[in-house]
Design a protein around this motif. Sequence first.
Motif, short mmCIF file in Angstrom:
data_model
loop_
_atom_site.label_atom_id
_atom_site.label_comp_id
_atom_site.label_asym_id
_atom_site.label_seq_id
_atom_site.Cartn_x
_atom_site.Cartn_y
_atom_site.Cartn_z
N TYR A 16 61.03 62.32 18.44
CA TYR A 16 61.71 62.99 19.65
C TYR A 16 62.89 64.01 19.13
O TYR A 16 63.20 65.11 19.57
CB TYR A 16 62.54 62.09 20.62
N ASP A 17 63.68 63.63 18.20
CA ASP A 17 64.51 64.26 17.36
C ASP A 17 63.74 65.76 16.83
O ASP A 17 64.46 66.95 16.95
CB ASP A 17 65.30 63.73 16.43
N GLU A 18 62.66 65.44 16.19
CA GLU A 18 62.11 66.62 15.91
C GLU A 18 61.60 67.79 16.82
O GLU A 18 61.77 68.86 16.71
CB GLU A 18 60.77 66.05 15.11
N VAL A 19 61.09 67.14 18.02
CA VAL A 19 60.57 68.35 19.06
C VAL A 19 61.80 69.13 19.55
O VAL A 19 61.58 70.06 19.85
CB VAL A 19 59.56 67.42 19.88
N GLN A 79 60.96 59.96 28.90
CA GLN A 79 62.43 59.77 29.52
C GLN A 79 63.08 58.83 28.75
O GLN A 79 64.06 58.89 28.69
CB GLN A 79 62.18 59.78 31.00
N ILE A 80 62.50 57.44 28.55
CA ILE A 80 63.03 56.42 27.91
C ILE A 80 63.46 56.59 26.51
O ILE A 80 64.58 56.49 26.31
CB ILE A 80 61.95 55.07 28.02
N ILE A 81 62.79 57.13 25.81
CA ILE A 81 63.09 57.55 24.42
C ILE A 81 64.27 58.70 24.52
O ILE A 81 65.11 58.65 23.85
CB ILE A 81 61.93 58.29 23.63
N GLN A 82 64.07 59.60 25.36
CA GLN A 82 65.13 60.70 25.65
C GLN A 82 66.64 59.85 25.87
O GLN A 82 67.56 60.27 25.33
CB GLN A 82 64.84 61.52 26.75
N LYS A 83 66.61 59.23 26.82
CA LYS A 83 67.62 58.42 27.21
C LYS A 83 68.13 57.65 26.02
O LYS A 83 69.49 57.46 25.66
CB LYS A 83 67.56 57.41 28.34
N GLU A 84 67.44 57.00 25.32
CA GLU A 84 67.95 56.08 24.11
C GLU A 84 68.65 56.94 22.97
O GLU A 84 69.53 56.48 22.18
CB GLU A 84 66.59 55.21 23.37
N CYS A 85 67.73 57.96 22.67
CA CYS A 85 68.22 58.87 21.75
C CYS A 85 69.48 59.36 22.00
O CYS A 85 70.72 59.66 21.27
CB CYS A 85 67.45 60.15 21.49
N HIS A 86 69.94 59.87 23.52
CA HIS A 86 71.05 60.48 23.82
C HIS A 86 72.28 59.41 23.83
O HIS A 86 73.57 60.01 23.54
CB HIS A 86 71.09 60.90 25.25
N ALA A 87 71.64 58.15 24.05
CA ALA A 87 72.90 57.00 24.13
C ALA A 87 73.62 56.84 22.75
O ALA A 87 74.59 56.21 22.60
CB ALA A 87 72.24 55.80 24.47
N HIS A 88 72.57 57.04 21.59
CA HIS A 88 73.21 56.94 20.16
C HIS A 88 73.78 58.19 19.78
O HIS A 88 74.41 58.09 18.56
CB HIS A 88 71.76 56.70 19.26
#
Length: 481
Positions: free
Chosen positions: A211-214, A471-480
Amino acid sequence: MVAFPLSIGMMIIIALLVTSLLLVLYAISKHRHNHYVDITHLQSIQFDSGSLFSFFQPHLISINEVSQRGYSSMLSLAQQMIGIQPIADSVMILWPPSFDCYNILLPNSLNFPEVILGVPGSVDIKLISLAMYASSRANGCAYCTSHCCTFAVRRGVDPSILRNLLTEVSNNKKSEEDDSTTGNLSPKESAVIKLAYGLGTVPCSLTAETYDEVTKLFHPSQLEWLVEAASLFGLLNKLTDGLNIPLETSTYQETIDIMDTNYTLGRAAAGMIEGESTETKATRQPPPPTDDWTNIISIMYHGLRPGSGAMWFERKMLRGIPTSAGECAVYLQKRCGCSFSSVLQWIQHDRFRRAIVYVIGKNFVSDNLPLKLKVQVGLGYCDILENAVIEGELKEDLAFVEKEEGTQCTDKSIELLILQVGKALSYAPTRVTPEIVKSLHSAENVTPAMLVELVSFLAVLQTLHRIISFQIIQKECHAHV
């Protein structure tokens, strides 16, 4: 009578218009031949006892009849995209809403026609092709993988990328069967492959690292188109694998040597190939040709043809569907008893949002099967997907259905059989057994339309699953952050 001489400028304009018209007519005539498998041939093949396709064989609708029902441009467009009018169409049409949903979701997920024309801001068609192929390969759908292979090569993707895709997914380690590596991939190609492959597995295996890469490589709007392309094949992977559609021999012959050496047809897609002679099985066709200007003109013609083109079909079918996320949520709440806001709130592209609302609305209804029964199958599917968000949406919908419809009288034996079939169809690839197929053949009140409707419902859930998983991965990454 007074003659008014034409100016040089006007003559040039007329000459250009006439030349353009002649070029369009040439392009259309060059690609006007229809290529499809005749259903009489399909109905003569003895399929594996565990193939669900055998249940549909006597009821297949010919491509000619599908065309006469108003789908001629969609069939021609598919042929321009993948070289053939798919066998799947003759099965999906047995429950028309399934076929309509496919024809609505496809152009709106791929951003047609902008993606074909390379309009600034749209995603490179080669990257879209990789997203389609990688998500299908991850899902284990042999039919879609082969079709996405021919689609990708026709759009200009280097065949070596497809051949070594699994090596890329496993961090560019050398494959045991192939000495080549994927070092020739661009950062964007590598990222798209990992993104789509992660979304395509069941359960989802997309990582925060990918996710961070894209997100570093793509504008949010472009990234959304890539996710939507992979999500479209959530629908098509489940439809074609679930219905056990046999892969067309011609498609197999032109793609088998391009795809990775771990590719196998499996029980579902192998049906037609297994019925061919040894010589035909061994025959290979040249790789699909890359698009030239005549292909692009023909694609645009069948997409935009006034009155009957794919975009006109879309306009007719989406009439009455709202645009904004809020209005769409209200629309679905009233129609289905669930707003599906978990999906709608993420989607920023209006055309895809309207298409997905149409697809949900067409499938979350009682038709040949009670909606309550479909939702019960869907809840079991959520356990396999490991998607608690969709499970919550389905439980909300189930409460609405029970309140609105009460307890419908359904033949208990049919209900148990549908639940059993639904469980087998929930896996990727599907796990339909010869015993299940035999039970379906002997069941008096189970119809082909019922099964297409059931598979279509699960296919919609797999589409939603891929959107929500991202969307779940997106939220998890933004939460950190």
